[in-house]
Design a protein around this motif. Structure first.
Motif, PDB file in Angstrom:
ATOM      1  N   LEU A  39       0.793  -1.173  -0.228  1.00 27.55           N
ATOM      2  CA  LEU A  39       0.116   0.113  -0.082  1.00 27.55           C
ATOM      3  C   LEU A  39       0.432   0.961   0.183  1.00 27.55           C
ATOM      4  O   LEU A  39       0.104   2.466  -0.452  1.00 27.55           O
ATOM      5  N   LYS A  40       2.129   1.688   0.044  1.00 33.12           N
ATOM      6  CA  LYS A  40       3.305   2.213   0.602  1.00 33.12           C
ATOM      7  C   LYS A  40       3.199   3.817   0.695  1.00 33.12           C
ATOM      8  O   LYS A  40       2.638   4.549   0.627  1.00 33.12           O
ATOM      9  N   GLY A  41       2.175   3.409   2.035  1.00 33.99           N
ATOM     10  CA  GLY A  41       1.235   4.366   3.594  1.00 33.99           C
ATOM     11  C   GLY A  41       0.099   4.824   3.034  1.00 33.99           C
ATOM     12  O   GLY A  41       0.315   5.558   3.771  1.00 33.99           O
ATOM     13  N   LYS A  42      -0.590   4.532   1.550  1.00 35.48           N
ATOM     14  CA  LYS A  42      -1.540   4.758   1.485  1.00 35.48           C
ATOM     15  C   LYS A  42      -3.260   3.437   1.953  1.00 35.48           C
ATOM     16  O   LYS A  42      -2.554   3.021   2.116  1.00 35.48           O
ATOM     17  N   GLN A  90     -11.132 -18.192 -11.641  1.00 32.20           N
ATOM     18  CA  GLN A  90     -11.069 -16.212 -11.003  1.00 32.20           C
ATOM     19  C   GLN A  90     -13.303 -16.545 -10.532  1.00 32.20           C
ATOM     20  O   GLN A  90     -13.083 -15.085  -9.712  1.00 32.20           O
ATOM     21  N   ALA A  91     -13.569 -17.244 -10.753  1.00 30.39           N
ATOM     22  CA  ALA A  91     -15.029 -17.133 -10.420  1.00 30.39           C
ATOM     23  C   ALA A  91     -14.906 -16.415  -8.685  1.00 30.39           C
ATOM     24  O   ALA A  91     -16.060 -15.857  -8.654  1.00 30.39           O
ATOM     25  N   ARG A  92     -14.413 -17.333  -7.648  1.00 29.97           N
ATOM     26  CA  ARG A  92     -15.224 -16.577  -6.527  1.00 29.97           C
ATOM     27  C   ARG A  92     -14.549 -15.633  -6.580  1.00 29.97           C
ATOM     28  O   ARG A  92     -14.449 -14.886  -5.469  1.00 29.97           O
ATOM     29  N   LEU A  93     -13.209 -14.878  -6.988  1.00 32.10           N
ATOM     30  CA  LEU A  93     -12.043 -14.195  -6.572  1.00 32.10           C
ATOM     31  C   LEU A  93     -13.141 -12.693  -7.321  1.00 32.10           C
ATOM     32  O   LEU A  93     -13.700 -11.646  -6.482  1.00 32.10           O
ATOM     33  N   VAL A  94     -13.671 -13.240  -8.261  1.00 27.18           N
ATOM     34  CA  VAL A  94     -14.572 -12.175  -9.103  1.00 27.18           C
ATOM     35  C   VAL A  94     -16.143 -12.066  -7.826  1.00 27.18           C
ATOM     36  O   VAL A  94     -16.830 -10.692  -8.195  1.00 27.18           O
ATOM     37  N   LYS A  95     -16.754 -13.014  -7.430  1.00 28.58           N
ATOM     38  CA  LYS A  95     -17.332 -13.123  -6.588  1.00 28.58           C
ATOM     39  C   LYS A  95     -17.200 -12.086  -5.371  1.00 28.58           C
ATOM     40  O   LYS A  95     -18.032 -11.210  -5.358  1.00 28.58           O
ATOM     41  N   LEU A  96     -16.398 -12.373  -5.182  1.00 24.35           N
ATOM     42  CA  LEU A  96     -15.636 -11.692  -3.434  1.00 24.35           C
ATOM     43  C   LEU A  96     -14.995 -10.165  -4.114  1.00 24.35           C
ATOM     44  O   LEU A  96     -16.156  -8.862  -3.369  1.00 24.35           O
ATOM     45  N   LEU A  97     -15.102  -9.553  -5.332  1.00 17.72           N
ATOM     46  CA  LEU A  97     -14.939  -8.240  -5.943  1.00 17.72           C
ATOM     47  C   LEU A  97     -15.985  -7.277  -6.072  1.00 17.72           C
ATOM     48  O   LEU A  97     -16.030  -6.689  -5.428  1.00 17.72           O
ATOM     49  N   ASP A  98     -16.441  -7.958  -6.364  1.00 14.41           N
ATOM     50  CA  ASP A  98     -18.190  -7.945  -6.825  1.00 14.41           C
ATOM     51  C   ASP A  98     -19.290  -7.401  -5.584  1.00 14.41           C
ATOM     52  O   ASP A  98     -19.522  -6.728  -5.837  1.00 14.41           O
ATOM     53  N   GLN A  99     -19.347  -8.152  -4.738  1.00 11.68           N
ATOM     54  CA  GLN A  99     -19.287  -8.177  -3.002  1.00 11.68           C
ATOM     55  C   GLN A  99     -18.590  -7.144  -2.532  1.00 11.68           C
ATOM     56  O   GLN A  99     -19.956  -6.162  -1.297  1.00 11.68           O
ATOM     57  N   ASN A 100     -17.880  -6.652  -2.566  1.00  8.35           N
ATOM     58  CA  ASN A 100     -17.177  -5.135  -2.620  1.00  8.35           C
ATOM     59  C   ASN A 100     -16.947  -4.374  -2.764  1.00  8.35           C
ATOM     60  O   ASN A 100     -16.428  -3.057  -2.519  1.00  8.35           O
ATOM     61  N   MET A 120      -6.435  -3.276   2.719  1.00  5.41           N
ATOM     62  CA  MET A 120      -5.806  -4.496   3.397  1.00  5.41           C
ATOM     63  C   MET A 120      -6.439  -5.355   3.806  1.00  5.41           C
ATOM     64  O   MET A 120      -5.992  -6.132   3.645  1.00  5.41           O
ATOM     65  N   ALA A 121      -7.865  -4.611   4.077  1.00  6.78           N
ATOM     66  CA  ALA A 121      -8.657  -5.391   4.791  1.00  6.78           C
ATOM     67  C   ALA A 121      -9.265  -6.736   3.302  1.00  6.78           C
ATOM     68  O   ALA A 121      -9.772  -8.264   3.433  1.00  6.78           O
ATOM     69  N   LEU A 122      -9.740  -5.999   1.668  1.00  7.37           N
ATOM     70  CA  LEU A 122     -10.008  -6.606   1.365  1.00  7.37           C
ATOM     71  C   LEU A 122      -8.867  -7.666   0.684  1.00  7.37           C
ATOM     72  O   LEU A 122      -8.805  -8.983   0.367  1.00  7.37           O
ATOM     73  N   LEU A 123      -7.801  -7.051   0.725  1.00  8.14           N
ATOM     74  CA  LEU A 123      -6.347  -7.887   0.087  1.00  8.14           C
ATOM     75  C   LEU A 123      -5.907  -9.270   0.868  1.00  8.14           C
ATOM     76  O   LEU A 123      -5.656 -10.283   1.021  1.00  8.14           O
ATOM     77  N   ASN A 124      -6.447  -8.776   2.456  1.00  5.40           N
ATOM     78  CA  ASN A 124      -6.387 -10.194   3.126  1.00  5.40           C
ATOM     79  C   ASN A 124      -7.557 -11.506   2.586  1.00  5.40           C
ATOM     80  O   ASN A 124      -7.441 -12.855   2.544  1.00  5.40           O
TER      81      ASN A 124
END
Length: 198
Positions: A39-42, A90-100, A120-124
């Motif tokens: 995240l380089k401090g962001k 990629q299906a589960r990843l895309v579903k997670l991203l859509d939910q978020n 960071m919460a999403l990355l985890n």
């Protein structure tokens, strides 16, 4: 009470422990590592998620090429294979991203997904998915473009170069009136002279 029996018993216990640990770790999915400075401090950053699954296209083509009668059919097979694998993995990843409600772009050739604004919460959550191999930064790269030292008009006044004449480009320009206008040529290489007059 025999020393041979005691040693045998101890060796069997060690072997059982190793087999048990192997079984435990065989079913354990380790989360992908997230670089500490991603995240380089962001609070958010653009990242690329690389998935584990890769298609063995050589094997796929070797098996199915006997039934493919043209280059177009082989290209279609490669495209369909890569897209199908990306869609599946990629299906589960895309579903997670859509939910978020996070913006992303999918890539089927490298089987990866670029996330625009990941915190960071999403990355985890993403790293914990068993399909994910790597979480890597997607930095913005800015190039300083060189200052043009000559004009295209000066070049055109000098006439075609020896290299252009050797491939007949000058005749195509003169006899057919084709000069490349409205044609976009692209290259992905750090060694390209972007302002070359040809």
């Amino acid at each position: 009470d025999s020393p041979v029996f005691a040693r045998y018993f101890w060796e069997m216990k060690k072997m059982n422990f190793v087999l048990w640990m192997s079984a435990v770790f065989a079913n354990t999915v380790f989360a992908a590592q997230i670089p500490s400075n991603i995240l380089k401090g962001k609070s958010q950053a653009s990242v690329i998620i690389v998935l584990k699954s890769k298609v063995d296209l050589e094997k796929k083509l070797a098996v199915e090429s006997k039934t493919l009668d043209s280059r177009t059919a082989r290209i279609e097979l490669v495209y369909k294979t890569l897209v199908d694998e990306a869609n599946r993995t990629q299906a589960r990843l895309v579903k997670l991203l859509d939910q978020n409600q996070v913006g992303y772009q999918r890539f089927y050739i490298s089987n990866s997904v670029m996330i625009e604004n990941a915190d960071m919460a999403l990355l985890n959550k993403v790293a914990a998915l068993k399909e994910v191999d790597q979480v890597v930064p997607n930095p913005v790269v800015k190039n300083e473009l060189p200052i043009q030292k000559f004009s295209i008009e000066d070049y055109l006044m000098a006439g075609p170069g020896e290299n252009q004449a050797s491939v007949g480009a000058d005749r195509v320009w003169k006899e057919l009136g084709i000069n490349g206008q409205n044609i976009v040529v692209a290259g992905q290489d750090t060694g390209v002279q972007w302002n070359h007059p040809a």
